[in-house]
Enzyme design. Structure first.
Site, PDB file in Angstrom:
ATOM      1  N   ASP A 174       1.036  -1.249   0.001  1.00  0.00           N
ATOM      2  CA  ASP A 174       0.112   0.051   0.075  1.00  0.00           C
ATOM      3  C   ASP A 174       0.767   1.264  -0.211  1.00  0.00           C
ATOM      4  O   ASP A 174       0.234   2.296  -0.048  1.00  0.00           O
ATOM      5  CB  ASP A 174      -0.996  -0.125   1.124  1.00  0.00           C
ATOM      6  CG  ASP A 174      -0.256   0.006   2.434  1.00  0.00           C
ATOM      7  OD1 ASP A 174       1.045  -0.219   2.605  1.00  0.00           O
ATOM      8  OD2 ASP A 174      -0.596   0.805   3.594  1.00  0.00           O
ATOM      9  N   TYR A 268      10.669   4.804   0.625  1.00  0.00           N
ATOM     10  CA  TYR A 268      11.520   4.201   1.349  1.00  0.00           C
ATOM     11  C   TYR A 268      12.909   4.074   0.820  1.00  0.00           C
ATOM     12  O   TYR A 268      13.772   3.657   1.396  1.00  0.00           O
ATOM     13  CB  TYR A 268      10.989   2.449   1.064  1.00  0.00           C
ATOM     14  CG  TYR A 268       9.938   2.040   2.094  1.00  0.00           C
ATOM     15  CD1 TYR A 268      10.260   1.386   3.250  1.00  0.00           C
ATOM     16  CD2 TYR A 268       8.616   2.473   2.167  1.00  0.00           C
ATOM     17  CE1 TYR A 268       9.243   1.038   4.061  1.00  0.00           C
ATOM     18  CE2 TYR A 268       7.565   2.109   2.909  1.00  0.00           C
ATOM     19  CZ  TYR A 268       8.131   1.582   4.089  1.00  0.00           C
ATOM     20  OH  TYR A 268       7.078   1.112   5.179  1.00  0.00           O
TER      21      TYR A 268
END
Length: 445
Positions: A174, A268
């Site tokens: 997600d 990330y």
């Protein structure tokens, strides 16, 4: 997949603190999806029973006609199941905290899916995921689907492509959708107005183009992100952005976007491209896992205890974010052959032209009742190709280390990871992780 009587849906990892929110999102689309019965399955009976009290309250409040079943028996859970929504956390939050602290003690990124912690978590999860697939093959409907969002999704997906290549499993994450939600806030539009082009691995990808209602807004977003990251005035009201760690993460995109201006990064990438800054920010005495225990977990456990006492609880506190809506949209598209366009994790097989076919990539795809139909990305530039090939090799070595019980391949994986600065540090972290993961990892020889 046609089912006139509705679907049996199983949430594997029923004791997760996210379960109540996902059930709410399932209920929101119950008429379009069709739910015959809902099951929670977990190996931790006590934890699942605690969370199930809150889940039952959600169902009683919003859709009391849907039967809820709670079990630790895999035969009960998976018999005739149509959809299994997998959110395993092997070792629980206790092991997540250990992963984080071991990494930080060695001065490297302590995070649940990236770096040493992500590799440790992946090595714990591969064989339990195989077991889940085998349960579904034995007990579930022949056209079952596992929608897997267990972390670390990249390693788990790569392992399943190798060990259970015929499994009906679709791997998703997600995080890109959360970033798209921030993009929508920046642009002042709805999430459904956004369509993206994207390439990479899970937690390791880039947005190449963004369209809002069909109009290219990529340059406008790049200009904003280089100044402010994925934060806007509208974002400040978002529950996720109110969390200081997430606000810091979304702001870090500004640094990455300024250094590498071709594309917009997955957040990330901060752990791989700015690992020194991430380690400096992290607190070994208050890791993210500890924050979850003292925050989200405590809230749901307190709510469960209050409901058992007959007290009224605000259930809406568990309904935040796009996490559940995205997962349910994927399930619905699989069920109804809707061909919704989503980012998913698949074997490359030519989707990114100049990567090997066996790379496990995250790209846009149309979700059909036969699974994902990836959209071809074409060739990618050398810098991004080099990054991705190194990380894909690292993740492949993690999988091989588990399958073969190979210390050497585990060491090679830790050494290849961009968050670890040298082979010496890689060996020190790996040896500590082996000690901490006794009973979870296979013996490495």
């Amino acid at each position: 997949m046609n089912n006139m009587n509705g679907y049996k849906i199983v949430i594997c990892g029923g004791g997760s603190t996210y379960t109540a929110g996902i059930v709410k999102d399932l209920i929101d689309q119950k008429d379009e999806l069709g739910i015959r019965e809902l099951w929670l399955y977990d190996i931790d009976e006590e934890r699942q029973d605690t969370v199930a009290v809150v889940v039952k309250a959600v169902i009683d409040d919003l859709a009391p006609e849907i039967p809820l079943h709670v079990t630790v028996d895999p035969k009960e859970a998976f018999t005739d199941a149509n959809f299994v929504m997998a959110q395993m956390r092997v070792g629980g939050l206790k092991m997540r905290i250990q992963d984080e602290q071991i990494s930080l003690r060695h001065g490297v990124v302590g995070q649940e899916t990236c770096g040493a912690g992500g590799m440790a978590y992946g090595m714990r999860t591969i064989f339990p995921m195989c077991e889940l697939v085998d349960f579904c093959e034995e007990y579930a409907c022949k056209d079952y689907w596992i929608v897997n969002y267990s972390n670390p999704a990249a390693i788990v997906a790569k392992a399943m492509h190798k060990l259970r290549p015929n499994a009906r499993i679709l791997d998703i994450c997600d995080m890109p959708v959360e970033i798209e939600a921030r993009m929508a806030e920046i642009l002042g539009c709805e999430l459904n107005d956004i369509e993206v082009d994207y390439f990479g691995l899970n937690h390791f990808g880039w947005f190449t183009n963004v369209r809002c209602k069909g109009i290219d807004v990529t340059d406008k977003l790049k200009e904003h992100v280089r100044k402010y990251g994925y934060i806007s005035e509208a974002s400040l009201n978002d529950a996720l952005v109110k969390d200081p760690d997430w606000a810091h993460t979304f702001k870090n995109a500004a640094t990455i976007s300024t250094l590498f201006q071709d594309y917009l990064p997955n957040t990330y990438y901060q752990y791989y491209l700015l690992p020194d800054a991430c380690v400096e920010y992290m607190d070994i005495n208050n890791t993210r896992g500890m924050q979850v225990v003292n925050g989200r977990e405590k809230r749901i456990f307190d709510a469960s205890a209050a409901l058992k006492r007959g007290e009224k609880v605000d259930l809406t506190q568990f309904y935040v974010g796009v996490h559940g809506k995205f997962i349910v949209d994927v399930v619905k598209s699989l069920a109804k052959d809707l061909r919704h366009r989503q980012l998913v994790i698949v074997p490359n097989n030519g989707a990114i032209e100049n990567l090997s076919d066996d790379a496990t990539v995250e790209v846009p795809a149309y979700i059909t009742d036969r699974g994902a139909e990836p959209i071809r990305v074409g060739k990618i530039p050398r810098f991004y190709k080099g990054l991705i090939e190194q990380q894909d090799a690292c993740e492949g070595l993690v999988v091989e280390a588990v399958i073969e019980g190979s210390y050497q391949k585990a060491l090679e994986a830790f050494t290849l990871n961009r968050t670890i600065p040298s082979a010496r540090v890689a060996k020190e972290v790996l040896d500590d992780m082996i000690e901490a993961n006794k009973g979870y990892w296979p013996e490495l020889k």
